[in-house]
Motif scaffolding. Sequence first.
Motif, PDB file in Angstrom:
ATOM      1  N   LEU A   9       0.813  -1.078  -0.351  1.00  0.00           N
ATOM      2  CA  LEU A   9      -0.250   0.218   0.172  1.00  0.00           C
ATOM      3  C   LEU A   9       1.171   1.143  -0.059  1.00  0.00           C
ATOM      4  O   LEU A   9       0.544   2.241  -0.688  1.00  0.00           O
ATOM      5  CB  LEU A   9      -0.620  -0.126   0.857  1.00  0.00           C
ATOM      6  CG  LEU A   9      -1.825  -0.800   0.876  1.00  0.00           C
ATOM      7  CD1 LEU A   9      -1.754  -2.374   1.612  1.00  0.00           C
ATOM      8  CD2 LEU A   9      -2.797  -0.557   2.088  1.00  0.00           C
ATOM      9  N   GLY A  10       1.997   0.722   0.793  1.00  0.00           N
ATOM     10  CA  GLY A  10       2.478   2.757   0.528  1.00  0.00           C
ATOM     11  C   GLY A  10       3.864   1.836   0.989  1.00  0.00           C
ATOM     12  O   GLY A  10       4.720   1.034   1.449  1.00  0.00           O
ATOM     13  N   TRP A  11       5.096   2.970   0.714  1.00  0.00           N
ATOM     14  CA  TRP A  11       6.650   2.101   0.434  1.00  0.00           C
ATOM     15  C   TRP A  11       7.583   3.471   1.335  1.00  0.00           C
ATOM     16  O   TRP A  11       7.293   4.912   0.232  1.00  0.00           O
ATOM     17  CB  TRP A  11       7.074   1.695  -0.253  1.00  0.00           C
ATOM     18  CG  TRP A  11       8.567   1.195  -0.579  1.00  0.00           C
ATOM     19  CD1 TRP A  11       9.330   0.814   0.775  1.00  0.00           C
ATOM     20  CD2 TRP A  11       9.031   0.956  -1.270  1.00  0.00           C
ATOM     21  NE1 TRP A  11      10.511   0.678   0.262  1.00  0.00           N
ATOM     22  CE2 TRP A  11      10.157   0.365  -0.739  1.00  0.00           C
ATOM     23  CE3 TRP A  11       9.367   1.136  -2.969  1.00  0.00           C
ATOM     24  CZ2 TRP A  11      12.092   0.205  -2.113  1.00  0.00           C
ATOM     25  CZ3 TRP A  11      10.036   0.621  -3.603  1.00  0.00           C
ATOM     26  CH2 TRP A  11      11.580  -0.297  -3.368  1.00  0.00           C
ATOM     27  N   SER A  12       8.521   3.130   2.377  1.00  0.00           N
ATOM     28  CA  SER A  12       9.136   4.903   2.369  1.00  0.00           C
ATOM     29  C   SER A  12      11.011   4.769   2.642  1.00  0.00           C
ATOM     30  O   SER A  12      10.715   3.240   3.024  1.00  0.00           O
ATOM     31  CB  SER A  12       8.834   5.374   3.475  1.00  0.00           C
ATOM     32  OG  SER A  12       9.886   6.654   4.049  1.00  0.00           O
ATOM     33  N   TYR A  13      11.633   5.163   2.096  1.00  0.00           N
ATOM     34  CA  TYR A  13      13.039   4.358   1.652  1.00  0.00           C
ATOM     35  C   TYR A  13      13.790   5.445   2.045  1.00  0.00           C
ATOM     36  O   TYR A  13      13.415   6.751   1.308  1.00  0.00           O
ATOM     37  CB  TYR A  13      13.258   3.424   0.878  1.00  0.00           C
ATOM     38  CG  TYR A  13      14.841   2.902   0.945  1.00  0.00           C
ATOM     39  CD1 TYR A  13      15.135   1.720   0.908  1.00  0.00           C
ATOM     40  CD2 TYR A  13      16.117   3.646  -0.075  1.00  0.00           C
ATOM     41  CE1 TYR A  13      16.226   1.431   1.521  1.00  0.00           C
ATOM     42  CE2 TYR A  13      17.027   3.314   0.465  1.00  0.00           C
ATOM     43  CZ  TYR A  13      17.569   1.949   1.002  1.00  0.00           C
ATOM     44  OH  TYR A  13      18.865   1.403   1.177  1.00  0.00           O
ATOM     45  N   ASN A  14      15.025   5.380   2.869  1.00  0.00           N
ATOM     46  CA  ASN A  14      15.822   6.186   2.534  1.00  0.00           C
ATOM     47  C   ASN A  14      17.594   5.878   3.771  1.00  0.00           C
ATOM     48  O   ASN A  14      17.627   4.651   4.041  1.00  0.00           O
ATOM     49  CB  ASN A  14      15.500   7.492   4.301  1.00  0.00           C
ATOM     50  CG  ASN A  14      16.493   9.016   4.420  1.00  0.00           C
ATOM     51  OD1 ASN A  14      16.896   8.961   3.928  1.00  0.00           O
ATOM     52  ND2 ASN A  14      16.512   9.350   5.719  1.00  0.00           N
TER      53      ASN A  14
END
Length: 625
Positions: free
Chosen positions: A208-213
Amino acid sequence: MLFKAVLLVCLLVCLAASQDLSFRYNGFRSANLSVDGIAEITSSGLLRLTNDTKQEKGHAFFPNPITFKNTNGSVFTFSTTFVFAIVPEIAMELDTIYSSEFDDINDNHVGIDINGLTSEESAPAGYHTNSSGRLANLTLASSQPMQIWVEYDGTQKQLNITLAAINMGKPSIPLLSVALDLSPYLLDTMYVGFSSSTGSVLTSHYVLGWSYNMNGQAQALDLAQLPKLPRIGPKERSKFLTIGVPTISVSVVFIVISGLVYFIRRKRKFAEVLEDWERDYGPHRFKYKDLYIATKGFRDKELLGSGGFGRVYRGVLPSSKIEIAVKKVSHETRQGMKVFVAEIVSIGRLRHRNLVTLLGYCRRKGELLLVYDYMLNGSLDKYLYDQPRVTLNWSQRFRVIKGVASGLFYLHEEWEQVVIHRDVKASNVLLDGELNGRLGDFGLARLYDHGTDPQTTHVVGTLGYLAPEHTRTGKATTKTDVYAFGTFLLEVACGRRPIERREQAEDAILLDWVFSFWVKGEIIEARDQNLGPDYIPEEVELVLKLGLLCSHSVPEVRPSMRQVLQFLDRDIPLPELSSLGLSASGLTFAHPEGFSDYAMSYPSSMNMAFSHSSSVAESLLSGGR
């Protein structure tokens, strides 16, 4: 079903993205992802990795590779979080999978896998409550959205994985926390994304959603903006997430490759070898994949030549665009390894304008590779024999001679140790863009301290360049190098190999042939007739006489390389050869007592038995192959 954060090595040839890359997708409607297989982005913004087809797979990747390592080879800190869910296409409860062949702890757990399907660490799916710290269970097959955080601390070498139900926030205690250095497993640049596959049960798997750093904490997802899951029925349960299981399974892979088979093939193809001695010597170690790319896969079109211990290819380094020559040395035999070590230890630390520079090396299963400066004009012998298309004039030849003499003087007297080359010959002299001569191929070189006695005991070298005492005792010294240099002088001045098949047996050996002209007082007539009238008679005569002097049968009579340079520069006069007892008997080969381990690299590959001087030529020319 299982969820496994799987860490796999990806061997990819690509340009690195910024090491501080950060992105966040609150839904994927406008996301620029690379998808393949049955993966798709739905109209509502869901990333649907699988659909209601059996035995299929889907992939979705961030489109650019990411730099994972700093200059010292350590993996950067990174963090990612995503929300996932499984929606079954049938309204019934499905059990999760327990795979005993992969040592699963139960049928509902989270695991960390590295380069395989067996978990390094695992824990039952759930989360630690912030109040009491107890483990609250989560059912991965609940069909409800869940959020997971994968975080790696590059300084502490710590990997944390945290799981939670949607809307409850991130628990303060990770589900899994493992002390783990990822540096041996990750390459400098990698792709990140998801890989999913279905088995025999119809299921759809969504992100549904994805965040990366990279080098920081992943931004929190805005859960209110995430797309809604489709409604399929009153009761929705399914299975979730493991990598590569061929039955009822799906995988979400944090660091991915196209498939395990591809990974294994690539890993084997580019696998390298590192031993303790390599840490002690300074030349740069190249990556095999860089050399493979540079030489276009070691194609025959890039082949520059081949010798007794390997083939040499031209290449262009992909990053710097520097032209190189890559020598592939066989180490199937112990001799091959000795050759490789000798080159690394010796030429790797030598620096002289008339020596070929070793830029570095690489080791890999079955192969040893040495990387040199590329010499634009190739080896000297191509300009001397067999009616060459380009003939060097006398001034060019004389400059090459003086250059090689200068390089040998450096090896014998100027460097920190004495280096005996043991294979001085025209084919081991390379010409740069200005036709300067550079001595190369140190595969047979030996080092010893100044003032000590060399301990070599085996005869190695090339037929026609071997000093008589070398063949008798097996001991190589600076004087045996001088002898080979004498033969080198004659072949450059005469344009002939040291040993050739000739109608007249007495003309077969270059040394004897030049001597016959000296006896008649016509030594200058032994010169290469391709020179034409454009030569300096005094220099030609000097080189031919110096070649005979360096080839004297008595080692003590031969000059040192320091004296050779003085002769060539006319700083001191060349002595009269007749006063040194130069005679036919002093120029022929002697019987090699104790001859063993003979390494011959003469192109004809003749297997010869040495005989007494009266029948040297006949013996050499009738030797069986």
